[in-house]
Design a protein around this motif. Structure first.
Motif, short mmCIF file in Angstrom:
data_model
loop_
_atom_site.label_atom_id
_atom_site.label_comp_id
_atom_site.label_asym_id
_atom_site.label_seq_id
_atom_site.Cartn_x
_atom_site.Cartn_y
_atom_site.Cartn_z
N ILE A 63 5.85 -6.43 -8.05
CA ILE A 63 5.02 -6.18 -6.87
C ILE A 63 3.67 -5.64 -7.28
O ILE A 63 3.50 -5.11 -8.38
N LYS A 64 2.68 -5.75 -6.39
CA LYS A 64 1.34 -5.24 -6.61
C LYS A 64 1.05 -4.15 -5.59
O LYS A 64 1.16 -4.39 -4.38
N ILE A 65 0.70 -2.96 -6.07
CA ILE A 65 0.49 -1.80 -5.20
C ILE A 65 -0.98 -1.41 -5.22
O ILE A 65 -1.58 -1.24 -6.29
N PHE A 66 -1.56 -1.28 -4.01
CA PHE A 66 -2.93 -0.81 -3.86
C PHE A 66 -2.92 0.55 -3.15
O PHE A 66 -2.03 0.83 -2.35
N GLY A 67 -3.91 1.37 -3.45
CA GLY A 67 -4.03 2.67 -2.79
C GLY A 67 -5.31 3.35 -3.27
O GLY A 67 -5.99 2.86 -4.17
N PRO A 68 -5.68 4.48 -2.67
CA PRO A 68 -4.96 5.22 -1.62
C PRO A 68 -5.42 4.88 -0.20
O PRO A 68 -5.04 5.55 0.74
N ASP A 69 -6.30 3.85 -0.05
CA ASP A 69 -6.81 3.46 1.27
C ASP A 69 -7.46 4.64 1.98
O ASP A 69 -7.13 4.99 3.11
N GLU A 70 -8.40 5.25 1.25
CA GLU A 70 -9.14 6.38 1.80
C GLU A 70 -10.12 5.91 2.87
O GLU A 70 -10.44 4.73 2.95
N CYS A 71 -10.60 6.85 3.72
CA CYS A 71 -11.47 6.50 4.84
C CYS A 71 -12.85 6.03 4.39
O CYS A 71 -13.61 5.46 5.18
N ALA B 175 7.04 6.17 -16.77
CA ALA B 175 7.98 6.23 -17.90
C ALA B 175 8.65 4.88 -18.16
O ALA B 175 9.14 4.64 -19.27
N ASN B 176 8.66 4.00 -17.17
CA ASN B 176 9.26 2.68 -17.34
C ASN B 176 8.27 1.63 -17.82
O ASN B 176 8.62 0.46 -17.95
N GLY B 177 7.02 2.04 -18.05
CA GLY B 177 6.01 1.10 -18.52
C GLY B 177 5.33 0.32 -17.42
O GLY B 177 4.63 -0.66 -17.70
N ASN B 178 5.52 0.73 -16.15
CA ASN B 178 4.87 0.07 -15.03
C ASN B 178 3.62 0.84 -14.62
O ASN B 178 3.63 2.08 -14.58
N TYR B 179 2.54 0.13 -14.30
CA TYR B 179 1.34 0.79 -13.81
C TYR B 179 1.61 1.35 -12.41
O TYR B 179 2.23 0.70 -11.58
N TYR B 180 1.10 2.57 -12.18
CA TYR B 180 1.30 3.18 -10.88
C TYR B 180 0.63 2.36 -9.77
O TYR B 180 1.22 2.13 -8.72
N ILE B 181 -0.61 1.95 -9.99
CA ILE B 181 -1.28 1.11 -9.00
C ILE B 181 -1.86 -0.11 -9.70
O ILE B 181 -2.24 -0.06 -10.87
N ASN C 250 0.85 -1.19 0.00
CA ASN C 250 0.00 0.00 0.00
C ASN C 250 0.88 1.24 0.00
O ASN C 250 2.03 1.18 0.44
N ILE C 251 0.32 2.36 -0.44
CA ILE C 251 0.99 3.65 -0.29
C ILE C 251 0.03 4.59 0.44
O ILE C 251 -1.02 4.95 -0.08
N GLY C 252 0.38 4.95 1.68
CA GLY C 252 -0.40 5.92 2.43
C GLY C 252 -1.65 5.34 3.06
O GLY C 252 -2.03 4.19 2.83
#
Length: 756
Positions: free
Chosen positions: A495-503, A525-531, A456-458
């Protein structure tokens, strides 16, 4: 004075040890029997730097290095398959190479490397490299960092193939700090493999669950056909059934010896077949016969059918033979799953002898049921929590966003989570730099080899930043997620990133983030999805089992709709498709958490996550607030470790629902229901939030008469009468032919669910 890895040894001790190891090498070392090898035990075990201990032989097969002994007390707790403690008290340090002989030529193995730091006392003081058959597998490995403490065992495993001469070579070299070291080495026959082949396919295909199906191979004879983009009933992966190989005599697939479940996928797409009996054929899977397969008779045209065999391979090759009875034999897909396990939920096909096409619905995520780590749960809490069937545990929350835990603390939790059989999910801080986040990924996924896939991020940024305008906070979120994600994926793009984990699911914010002005669902820019997934939280009050559950239903629908929009916008499909999950959820206060109705709400929430294709729902939390049913008590166990209604409802879902989700309906509004169909079972959930009922349950959508009626879309023409008490939840399990297997009953006032 700096601490360095130098030991004084007398020539006599070195000479004695050298003599002993030479004798052992001449005797051929210690090798287990073939019976043990077949059972998956080590076929070769070496106590590096020491004498025989248990199944570990005296040190042998090495080149270079120096031996040392430290009679420290070793902690082997939480280490599956740990060696005897004596193995960790001896070592071979410095650059060294082990050439391990006597293995089966070209056979697949797992190399297990045993370590414990008995000389240094802190992380970072020893960092070294390891390679298996010339392939580097550990880079600047830090034993204390990986284990979380000195004098604590840690094991790392790597696949390896024996050479033509029956050897595996393991080499250790010095890295960033001090000497390499090794305590013990095991060579274990590789676990049975998983192989998926799209018969007739000319390129690899990734299904909706992220499984890769290889292009057609391993066949003898036959021809291929590709029917194009035709609709196929009974599957969420029609592409597998749109291609076929027909007229072949068989397939041969190389796999490690062991038990396998083989799923053969069929669909009758040839327009020349218009009636039952026109195409009939037999299949032999490693001696297990599946005779008189008639696809049209079973499911009609353009519908998926699966036939399954459980077999054991003893010669390194799984053989499938086809014999035509009428017309030619065909196959669309072959799925070989190691360990004799149930097939993955990617092939949602009918059961044997169905009356129509198999159920259509989302594949149920293997990470569905989860929890959160908060502060530092006791070992007793961890042990009880494992019984709930947790599949993913998140390390997150506001406190950890603002005060990020140490890598030593994270390592302890990650190890406990993995020991439970769950996946860890680490939340990195939105307040720290992208470099800081990347270093955490590097620490786990490169330096220690203790890999973590989910991140997760944040956490709850709208609340943490003072509840600003939602459009403005969406920009803030994008401005920290994008650089942090890019830095993390530059270290490990898998890796797999989930976010933003809002309330909460905040409409304006999420519409902006998912394909809107502050879009975070595209590529860097590297071709990776942000989330890789969007996540949110929700705590509710009121009538939990009715209005509370409906509250989550509304948000699950919104999540599904917006995720679909973002996927279409960016062309994200298959394993790259954007996912969604619930990072935290519960009743809004301690009194609600302790209600039986809270568990019934949980069971409904998991039904919604299944129905709308969610990945996970991690409740908050294991134990909290003293477990006193008030204030900040959000635990699923009480202060005296008694599981609560939420715990048991999670357990009922986790241990019984897999495969494909199917809808359920009832004519009684107080009775909520849904189901799941897997290869070997049909599971039905009944959640009665009202008075006692006696219901007629039908495992398909045919009309049912009577007072209380339930329909489950499992396409199985079976009717079952079931009484259910007031405020009671129940799971009914049937085999794929509709025969009753078991009943799990859990009512308000019962101490725990009862199985009958």
């Amino acid at each position: 004075m700096s601490l360095v890895d130098v030991r004084q040894r007398t020539g006599k001790v070195v000479a004695v040890i050298a003599a002993l190891t030479t004798v052992l090498a001449l005797l051929g070392g210690y090798r287990l029997s073939d019976a043990n090898a077949a059972a998956g035990q080590a076929v070769l075990s070496v106590n590096a730097g020491g004498p025989a201990s248990g199944t570990f032989a005296t040190d042998a097969y090495f080149t270079s290095g120096t031996v040392a002994t430290h009679p420290n007390v070793i902690d082997v707790s939480g280490v599956p398959g740990a060696a005897p403690t004596a193995v960790y008290q001896t070592e071979r340090y410095g650059p060294s190479t082990y050439t391990l002989p006597g293995l089966t030529s070209q056979a697949a193995y797992t190399v297990r490397l045993h370590f414990a730091e008995t000389y240094f006392t802190a992380a970072g003081q020893r960092q070294f490299n390891a390679a298996v058959n010339g392939q580097q597998v550990l880079t600047n490995f830090d034993i204390v960092g990986a284990a979380g403490a000195a004098n604590k065992a840690v094991v790392r495993e790597f696949p390896a193939t024996a050479s033509a001469a029956g050897q595996i070579v393991v080499a250790f070299t010095n890295g960033a700090a001090n000497n390499a070291t090794i305590d013990g080495i095991e060579v274990v026959p590789a676990a049975p493999a998983t192989v998926r082949v799209e018969a007739g396919g000319t390129a690899a295909y990734t299904d909706t669950a992220g499984n890769v199906w290889a292009a057609d191979s391993g066949f003898t004879g036959g021809a291929i056909a590709d029917r194009g983009n035709i609709a196929i009933a009974g599957t969420s992966n029609p592409r597998i059934f749109q291609t076929e190989r027909y007229g072949m005599s068989g397939y041969a697939v190389g796999v490690p010896n062991g038990a396998y479940t083989v799923n053969l996928l069929f669909a009758e797409t040839y327009t020349g077949i218009t009636a039952a009996g026109q195409r009939v054929f037999n299949v032999d899977v490693e001696g297990t016969a599946i005779n008189n397969i008639d696809i049209f008779a079973a499911v009609g045209r353009n519908a998926a059918l699966t036939r399954t065999a459980t077999v054991t391979v003893t010669d390194g090759q799984l053989n499938i033979g086809f014999t035509a009875v009428a017309q030619s034999a065909l196959v669309n897909g072959i799925e070989i799953i190691g360990g004799g396990a149930n097939p993955s939920p990617t092939t949602t096909s009918p059961s044997p002898n169905p009356t129509g096409p198999g159920p259509q619905g989302p594949a149920i995520s293997p990470l569905l049921v989860g929890n959160n780590v908060w502060y530092n749960p006791s070992d007793a809490v961890w042990n009880v929590s494992g019984g709930a069937g947790l599949k993913i545990i998140r390390i997150g929350g506001i406190e950890y966003d603002q005060n990020f835990p140490s890598t030593a603390q994270l390592t302890t939790w990650v190890n406990k989570i993995k020991a439970m059989g769950a996946e860890p999910m680490i939340q990195v801080s939105s307040y720290k730099s992208a470099t800081d986040a990347a270093n955490v990924v590097r620490y786990f996924n490169q330096q220690t080899g203790n890999k973590v896939k989910y991140w997760n991020i944040g956490n709850e940024p709208w609340l943490e930043r003072g509840r600003p305008d939602q459009s403005a906070v969406a920009v803030t979120i994008a401005n920290y997620i994008k650089p942090i994600s890019s830095a993390m994926k530059a270290v490990d793009p898998t890796i797999k990133i989930f976010g933003p984990d809002e309330c909460d699911w905040l409409d304006t914010e999420y519409n902006s983030l998912l394909g809107g002005a502050a879009d975070i669902t595209g590529k860097d820019a590297n071709g990776n999805y942000y989330i890789d997934g969007v996540s949110w939280h929700r705590y509710v009050g009121g009538d939990l089992a009715t209005t509370g559950a409906n509250d989550f239903l509304d948000r699950a629908k919104k999540a599904r709709a917006r995720v679909d929009y973002a996927n279409q916008l960016h062309g994200r499909t298959g394993a790259a498709a954007l996912q969604w999950g619930i990072g935290e959820f519960n009743a809004s206060d301690g009194s609600g958490v302790c209600q039986f109705a809270n568990g019934q709400m949980f069971a409904q929430i998991y039904g919604y996550v299944m129905k709308y294709g969610g990945t996970y729902a991690t409740t908050w939390s294991m134990q909290e607030g003293g477990g006193a049913c008030g204030g900040t008590d959000f635990g699923f166990v009480s202060g005296n470790l008694t599981p609560r209604s939420s715990y048991y409802h999670m357990q009922m879902v986790s241990k019984n629902f897999s495969g494909t989700y199917v809808d359920g309906t009832s004519n009684v509004s107080a009775l909520r229901t849904y189901g799941a169909v897997d290869t070997d079972k049909i599971a039905v959930m009944l959640i009665n939030v009202g008075g006692a009922q006696t219901c007629t349950v039908r495992l398909n959508n045919d009309a049912v008469s009577g007072g209380c009626t339930v329909n489950i879309g499992a396409n199985t023409p079976i009717t079952f009468t079931q009484a259910i008490g007031a405020q009671t939840s129940m799971v009914l399990v049937f085999n794929r032919q509709g025969q009753f297997v078991k009943r799990i009953t859990y009512g308000n006032g019962m101490g725990a669910p009862q199985t009958s």
